[in-house]
Design a protein around this motif. Sequence first.
Motif, mmCIF file in Angstrom:
data_model
loop_
_atom_site.group_PDB
_atom_site.id
_atom_site.type_symbol
_atom_site.label_atom_id
_atom_site.label_comp_id
_atom_site.label_asym_id
_atom_site.label_seq_id
_atom_site.Cartn_x
_atom_site.Cartn_y
_atom_site.Cartn_z
ATOM 1 N N PRO A 41 25.019 -24.077 38.835
ATOM 2 C CA PRO A 41 24.109 -25.214 38.701
ATOM 3 C C PRO A 41 24.351 -26.006 37.426
ATOM 4 O O PRO A 41 25.108 -25.591 36.550
ATOM 5 N N GLY A 42 23.682 -27.127 37.309
ATOM 6 C CA GLY A 42 23.732 -27.940 36.101
ATOM 7 C C GLY A 42 23.848 -29.419 36.426
ATOM 8 O O GLY A 42 24.027 -29.810 37.583
ATOM 9 N N VAL A 43 23.751 -30.213 35.385
ATOM 10 C CA VAL A 43 23.954 -31.662 35.528
ATOM 11 C C VAL A 43 25.450 -31.928 35.527
ATOM 12 O O VAL A 43 26.162 -31.504 34.615
ATOM 13 N N GLN A 44 25.932 -32.641 36.548
ATOM 14 C CA GLN A 44 27.362 -32.946 36.654
ATOM 15 C C GLN A 44 27.697 -34.259 35.948
ATOM 16 O O GLN A 44 28.745 -34.376 35.322
ATOM 17 N N HIS A 45 26.827 -35.266 36.068
ATOM 18 C CA HIS A 45 27.014 -36.495 35.300
ATOM 19 C C HIS A 45 25.679 -37.199 35.101
ATOM 20 O O HIS A 45 24.715 -36.942 35.827
ATOM 21 N N VAL A 46 25.649 -38.059 34.102
ATOM 22 C CA VAL A 46 24.466 -38.848 33.758
ATOM 23 C C VAL A 46 24.856 -40.321 33.823
ATOM 24 O O VAL A 46 25.859 -40.727 33.225
ATOM 25 N N ASN A 47 24.063 -41.106 34.552
ATOM 26 C CA ASN A 47 24.388 -42.516 34.776
ATOM 27 C C ASN A 47 23.452 -43.456 34.019
ATOM 28 O O ASN A 47 22.234 -43.244 33.994
ATOM 29 N N PHE A 48 24.057 -44.502 33.457
ATOM 30 C CA PHE A 48 23.307 -45.617 32.883
ATOM 31 C C PHE A 48 23.775 -46.902 33.547
ATOM 32 O O PHE A 48 24.981 -47.150 33.676
ATOM 33 N N GLN A 49 22.810 -47.725 33.971
ATOM 34 C CA GLN A 49 23.138 -49.034 34.522
ATOM 35 C C GLN A 49 23.386 -50.003 33.372
ATOM 36 O O GLN A 49 22.676 -49.993 32.360
#
Length: 287
Positions: free
Chosen positions: A190-198
């Motif tokens: 598990p875990g965060v794979q990516h973080v997105n910013f517009q």
Amino acid sequence: MINLHDIRYVRLGTRDIEGASRYAQTILGLQLVRRENGRVYFRSDSRDHSVCYFDGDPQDHTVAFEVTSPAQLDAAAAQLEALHMDVRRGTADENEERRVFDHIVFHDPSGNRIELVLRPQASSRRYHGTRDAGIDAFSHVGLRTTNPIRDEAFWTTVCNARVSDRIGDAPLLRIDEVHHKIALFPSEYPGVQHVNFQVGSIDDLMRSYYFLLEQRVPIRFGPGRHPTSNAMFLYFAGPDGMIYEYSTGVRMIHPEEETTHVPRQFPFGPEGFCTWGAKPDIAEFSV
């Protein structure tokens, strides 16, 4: 059903909090909000914060979603407990850390730590990053899933997420009009794979592309355009193995389309991720 109103923040452990803080400001272009007790908070929009780095295990990730009433928070806790999931109420000190009125903590079926928060604080001041990256908002996360079919069922039947499109078995899930706020990518853990910013425009995205090249930040994928959301994108490396993404032009699925929208199926390969021909390291999206 748990009504997720919006995504609020990620909490990311790091062994090098000063290095992560420098990266957030000088590379990502986030605004430092405060430092306290081994935690550093950053803004990207009108939220009090969207990213919190803390001194801890780099594999320790949390994603928070907002619910809009005490009754919804209590009902969510009861529903999760009825499914025999461990649910913990946040303490007063933990609420203060997060700048929320109340929250609960649980883990999704893959083991991703999720917080449901009530009355998260907004900022009274305009966001302005250290670097002009053109960021408009914290928009979505890629979450790792050890079983995409099982986890899709959890997010769409226990919660109010809807499938917008799929890439292989990886569903892209919306909780409002934005094409997706959650992307589930197959993984062994598990875990965060990516973080997105517009960001505001393709110009902002391309300026960051050349800036990142100059700063020798590894580009993981792009520039390109997603055939699913229609967004133009750029993925790049961050601290502790995290991937960050800038994107612009994301597709909206409006309320009048909800009854007629049919998720499309794309292959889990380069052509499923980019219409322009950019080729991702598929391992970045599936391990």
